[in-house]
Design a protein around this motif. Structure first.
Motif, PDB file in Angstrom:
ATOM      1  N   LEU A   6       0.885  -1.169   0.000  1.00  0.00           N
ATOM      2  CA  LEU A   6       0.000   0.000   0.000  1.00  0.00           C
ATOM      3  C   LEU A   6       0.915   1.208   0.000  1.00  0.00           C
ATOM      4  CD1 LEU A   6      -2.493  -1.324   2.671  1.00  0.00           C
ATOM      5  CD2 LEU A   6      -2.937  -1.057   0.235  1.00  0.00           C
ATOM      6  N   LYS A  22       0.575   4.064   2.492  1.00  0.00           N
ATOM      7  CA  LYS A  22       0.605   3.720   3.921  1.00  0.00           C
ATOM      8  C   LYS A  22       2.040   3.622   4.419  1.00  0.00           C
ATOM      9  CE  LYS A  22      -3.831   3.088   4.887  1.00  0.00           C
ATOM     10  NZ  LYS A  22      -4.288   4.458   5.090  1.00  0.00           N
ATOM     11  N   PHE A  67       2.956  -0.451   8.851  1.00  0.00           N
ATOM     12  CA  PHE A  67       1.622  -0.913   8.434  1.00  0.00           C
ATOM     13  C   PHE A  67       1.749  -1.971   7.341  1.00  0.00           C
ATOM     14  CE2 PHE A  67      -2.356  -0.994   6.235  1.00  0.00           C
ATOM     15  CZ  PHE A  67      -3.324  -0.591   7.133  1.00  0.00           C
ATOM     16  N   LEU A 106       1.160  -6.373   7.688  1.00  0.00           N
ATOM     17  CA  LEU A 106      -0.194  -6.654   7.193  1.00  0.00           C
ATOM     18  C   LEU A 106      -0.433  -8.141   6.917  1.00  0.00           C
ATOM     19  CD1 LEU A 106      -2.742  -5.066   6.598  1.00  0.00           C
ATOM     20  CD2 LEU A 106      -2.024  -4.865   4.226  1.00  0.00           C
TER      21      LEU A 106
END
Lengths: 321, 528
Positions: free
Chosen positions: B358, B361, B365, B369
């Motif tokens: 991502l 992000k 994070f 994930l």
């Protein structure tokens, strides 16, 4: 660094500004009666908006919440009136109605969720459809008029809206409770992380072993339960439901979420921002009531301007990143 | 429609160079296209074919060299400015692999899209329709000019593209893998059409991985390798085997660490038997042993990623699939990637930006994930998350300005290391790595090869999908080659070398063919 602060603090600053305007406009604004009224009223939209924060963070949208609230109100009232004949304890009747309300809310959310994920119809279309369905159903149930709660139950149940604990009405405590739970769920659990991830990119989420359909469906169910909770504390306020109940709640809830800094395209959400957003919207309505400078009829216009400005500021902040 | 009079057409490039940022991908290419000639461009994945045709058609700018094109009377002159609009003006039209058609509009409307014939105020629909019919007639196509393009089959869409090119008066027609989407029959129809265009004096550039087709229709073959021109040859002089040798032919670099040996008796950790992929008729089978690295080679689109994603549950197998997947002898049927993960299977996607990270992000994070389940009961243990991240930064040598940046702000190589860290944090024992070094610098490449060697040494098993043939050869214990959605051969020992791999990758060789004959006689015996 300051720009980051502005992004987080923006809604809070706006709340303070609106509050100061309120103080300047009318002395009655600061009366404890008015303040607790504002808090109690913001609870309905606020609780619905907490649910909407999850849906929007995960990249969805739910337009059906207003009609859903009206429909659940109607179901609760019909159920309670019907149970009057067979059950003596008012408390038992109310508890049964509360359970039914939560069940209907979760089920309605499940339907929205499955239609978007399994039938792969855009959330906007699905919830536009269910919005029409629930609105029509409540009108049909009330035969075009108003469904009224039996007086005897209404008397007992009204405590839920008008009762006070530690100086604050019960709805405010419920709002606070839902907010805290929502905050923990969104920011501290795996489910919350997954909401962010799904809203950011469904394909990355899928390749990160996240069950995208399940996460999205769960957000709609959560939204349904939030609508049910809001309805449970809303029904005793008027003791009735009609085709006009909960009109435009969906827009106010989405507005509260957006003012609070959650990104409409998904991937980023803030519970406290949403709470502040709901408070700002209620405050504006209240202030317009207390002043002659702007007509109360322009409430919607002022809210609309606030939403547009909020999003504009948000975008500006994004672009600078 | 051009007629015989521009047989004298030439369009040539001299010392053409192209760089993306600091990286040069084409190193001085010479090429001459002539009217009435089909010119095939041949090369491995990444040899520079696509970049070259994009420059020819003005979609990319050249960074060095010259372009010359002859005018109607045959006088060649140098071109100063070159972009897509100028190229089309000059009659150079590229037909993309992905069609560029407005699906909702009719065939006639598409043919004149952006090129409309106007009356005084409104579009002259009647003339456009008649002209469209004329172009289709010349192509001997029976497509209805009033049909909606979205409803047409792929081959008809391609025909519309070619008609559209004619409406632009194409003198040079560039076809980028036109047969990739066609059946064999449709391809033959296309070849007849190409032949007619050739006779009409159009210069045609033809890109295909299918050597048979090139043999069939090309007049001239130009071979590229690693952005260099290998040479241009009359098609009649090259055998298919020559083509493969010219495309490959380079030394293995010493980039690769020593890989630990695998014993022949090592446990089979992953066994895929007769798995039938969607849209395929041939089932695939292979085995992976503990501590082994099994390379998967093949041309782009040969089905390597699709096969692995079907194993992992990211794609559904074909209807009627009777095949099976076994992990350490236990039969599994993954419906979700999380199910695969819980059996210790994970994959490193080749699409780092689309499926891997991502980008907006943060690093932590992204890192956690895929392995959140490891660090959370009711709530996520962020302290543990932080510690694990710090450790991964150390282990994988992820370099960044500071910890708070978004993943998208990392360099490509560091993004890849973060993605690898993300996958390995879930502690898989079987890891499928898909194009692990695509688009990253040589230093990080070598680091990643060393991570892979360490993984093997510690008892992990790997599947390596790569279009970089030297990488596959340098790292793999065995190499499975895919061609058209089937495993055309699993190569071992001395068979693992470039020319042999390319023979299997281009369909020149296929181990299944003997197998199939055996199978068929086997079934008929059984029936009898």
């Amino acid at each position: 660094m300051p720009k980051l602060d502005l992004k987080t603090a923006g809604p809070f600053i706006a709340l303070v500004v609106v509050f100061i305007i309120g103080v300047l406009v009318n002395d009655a604004f600061l009366s404890s009666g008015n303040l607790s009224n504002i808090l109690a009223r913001s609870s309905f939209i606020g609780i619905v908006a907490i649910g909407a924060t999850f849906v929007i963070t995960a990249g969805g949208i739910d337009l059906s919440v207003g009609s859903m609230a009206a429909f659940i109100s109607g179901c609760m009232i019909l159920l309670m009136n019907a149970l009057m004949d067979s059950i003596d304890s008012m408390l038992v009747i109310i508890i049964l109605a509360v359970i039914a309300s939560l069940g209907i809310g979760a089920l309605a959310g499940l339907i929205n969720g499955l239609l978007t994920t399994k039938a792969k119809i855009e959330a906007f279309i699905v919830t536009l459809g269910t919005m029409g369905i629930y609105r029509s159903l409540i009108t049909y149930m009330a035969d075009g008029g108003t469904l009224s709660l039996n007086f005897t139950i209404g008397d007992v149940y009204s405590e839920v809206y008008y009762g006070v604990f530690l100086g604050l009405p019960y709805p405010v405590w419920v709002f606070l409770g839902v907010s805290v739970i929502g905050y923990v769920l969104l920011n501290m659990t795996v489910f919350g992380r997954h909401c962010f991830a799904v809203g950011s990119s469904e394909s990355v989420a899928r390749y990160s072993a996240i069950n995208v359909d399940r996460v999205k469906t769960a957000t709609y169910m959560l939204q349904g339960v939030c609508v049910a909770i809001a309805t449970i504390i809303y029904v005793p306020r008027l003791g009735s439901a009609s085709g006009q109940t909960g009109i435009l709640w969906e827009l106010e809830a989405i507005a509260a979420v957006i003012i609070g800094g959650t990104v409409l395209k998904g991937g980023y959400g803030r519970i406290w921002g949403t709470v502040v957003g709901a408070l700002i919207l209620t405050l504006i309505g209240n202030i317009l009531n207390l002043t002659d400078a702007v007509s109360n009829y322009l409430n919607g216009a002022v809210q609309g301007i606030i939403v547009i400005v909020a999003v504009y500021l948000q975008r500006g902040a994004w672009r600078r990143d | 429609m051009p007629d015989g009079n521009n047989k004298s057409l030439t369009f040539s490039v001299r010392k053409l160079r192209k760089s993306f940022g600091p990286v040069e991908v084409l190193h001085g290419i010479d090429l001459t296209l002539r009217g009435g000639e089909v010119h095939a461009i041949l090369g491995e994945n990444g040899a520079g074919k696509s970049t070259l045709v994009k420059i020819l058609s003005g979609f990319e700018q050249l960074t060095g060299g010259e372009l010359h094109i002859s005018d109607e009377s045959g006088n060649s002159k140098q071109i100063d400015a070159w972009d897509n609009a100028i190229a089309e003006q000059a009659g150079v039209v590229l037909i993309h692999q992905e069609f560029n058609l407005a699906e909702q509009l009719t065939v006639a409307e598409n043919i004149f899209l952006g090129n409309e014939i106007k009356g005084r105020v409104f579009l002259d629909k009647k003339t456009m329709r008649a002209k469209a019919q004329e172009y289709l007639d010349i192509l001997r196509s029976d497509i209805d000019p009033d049909a909606t393009v979205g409803q047409l089959p792929v081959s008809a869409k391609q025909m519309v593209e070619i008609a559209k090119a004619q409406a632009k008066n194409a003198r040079v027609l560039v076809l980028d893998e036109p047969t990739a989407v066609l059946t064999q029959q449709e391809s033959q129809v296309l070849f007849e059409l190409i032949d007619r265009l050739r006779q009409a004096g159009v210069a045609i550039v033809f890109i295909s991985h299918k050597l048979d087709e090139i043999k069939q229709i090309a007049d001239v073959i130009t071979v590229l390798r690693d952005g260099q021109l290998v040479g241009s040859y009359p098609a009649a002089e090259l055998s298919k085997d020559d083509m493969v040798r010219l495309m490959v032919g380079r030394e293995l670099s010493s980039l690769f660490p020593e890989m630990p040996k695998v014993s022949e008796t090592a446990e089979v950790v992953l066994r895929v038997s007769n798995l039938l992929l969607q849209g395929n008729s041939t089932a695939s089978s292979f085995e992976l042993r503990k501590g082994e690295i099994l390379g998967f080679s093949g041309l782009v689109g040969s089905g390597r990623t699709a096969l692995m994603e079907t194993v992992l549950g990211l794609r559904r197998a074909a209807k009627g699939n009777l095949g099976s997947v076994e992990i350490r002898g236990e039969r599994v049927d993954f419906k979700q990637l999380s199910a695969a993960r819980s059996k210790g299977v994970a994959c490193l996607t080749k699409d780092r930006k689309g499926n891997g990270l991502l980008l907006e992000k943060g690093l932590v994070f992204n890192f956690s994930l895929f392995s959140l389940h490891k660090i959370s009961a009711l709530l996520i243990d962020t302290k543990q998350e932080e510690i694990a991240f710090e450790k991964a930064v150390e282990t994988f040598d992820i370099r960044m300005k500071d910890r708070s940046i978004a993943a998208g702000n990392l360099s490509g190589g560091n993004q890849q290391k973060l993605l690898l860290a993300k996958i390995l944090e879930a502690e898989p024992s079987i890891i499928i790595v898909d194009e692990p070094t695509r688009g990253i610098d040589i230093g990080t490449k070598s680091q990643i090869y060393h991570f892979i060697a360490q993984l093997l040494a510690s008892g992990h098993s790997l599947i390596l999908i790569s279009s970089d043939i030297t990488e596959v050869i340098g790292l793999s214990h065995r190499v499975a080659v895919m061609y058209h959605g089937e495993i055309s051969g699993v190569l071992v020992g001395d068979e693992i070398e470039e020319v042999e791999i390319m023979r299997y990758a281009t369909g020149l060789k296929n181990k299944n063919l003997h197998q199939e004959i055996l199978d068929k006689s086997g079934t008929s015996n059984a029936k009898a």
